[in-house]
Design a protein around this motif. Sequence first.
Motif, PDB file in Angstrom:
ATOM      1  N   ILE A  94      20.493  -9.166 -13.134  1.00  5.31           N
ATOM      2  CA  ILE A  94      21.516  -9.159 -14.180  1.00  5.31           C
ATOM      3  C   ILE A  94      22.650 -10.117 -13.831  1.00  5.31           C
ATOM      4  O   ILE A  94      23.119 -10.886 -14.676  1.00  5.31           O
ATOM      5  N   THR A  95      23.070 -10.116 -12.573  1.00  5.37           N
ATOM      6  CA  THR A  95      24.119 -11.028 -12.123  1.00  5.37           C
ATOM      7  C   THR A  95      23.702 -12.483 -12.326  1.00  5.37           C
ATOM      8  O   THR A  95      24.481 -13.307 -12.811  1.00  5.37           O
ATOM      9  N   GLY A  96      22.473 -12.804 -11.957  1.00  5.67           N
ATOM     10  CA  GLY A  96      21.973 -14.174 -12.157  1.00  5.67           C
ATOM     11  C   GLY A  96      21.960 -14.566 -13.618  1.00  5.67           C
ATOM     12  O   GLY A  96      22.319 -15.697 -13.978  1.00  5.67           O
ATOM     13  N   MET A  97      21.577 -13.648 -14.486  1.00  3.88           N
ATOM     14  CA  MET A  97      21.569 -13.925 -15.926  1.00  3.88           C
ATOM     15  C   MET A  97      22.979 -14.210 -16.435  1.00  3.88           C
ATOM     16  O   MET A  97      23.196 -15.123 -17.236  1.00  3.88           O
ATOM     17  N   ILE A  98      23.943 -13.441 -15.950  1.00  2.00           N
ATOM     18  CA  ILE A  98      25.337 -13.662 -16.355  1.00  2.00           C
ATOM     19  C   ILE A  98      25.820 -15.028 -15.880  1.00  2.00           C
ATOM     20  O   ILE A  98      26.452 -15.776 -16.635  1.00  2.00           O
TER      21      ILE A  98
END
Length: 124
Positions: A94-98
């Motif tokens: 999720i962090t990478g997507m953000i």
Amino acid sequence: MSAAQPVDQAIDEVCVPSNVMWQLWERTKDSLSNPELEWFAQATEQAQTEARNLRDVAMGIGCLVASDTQSGAFQDKHNLPQLLFSLSAQLDTITGMIEIGSAANDRLRMPELYQRFKDAHGRG
């Protein structure tokens, strides 16, 4: 659209989802069209959805464990770490997507800034 230029440095990061996404982003960002950047910018919305889903799953698991009086779920010392490692990997994704969504959105909103940087430094 021109081919992506290889990044001069070797990959020296831990191979986790956010680092994989970021390395791919770094190698392709200069060759993406505006429609492609718009597609990547949608990652922030998808990350919000995934974070909400993960929150709900974690809450459900917490409620199940808190109310468990018979099954003994998570009493084995190997069960809880596996769950936490899995949650950690999902949060890393999720962090990478953000991060990717935000970077794409920045390039869409301020293309002149990235062009000036590229002109001055030979990279974007």
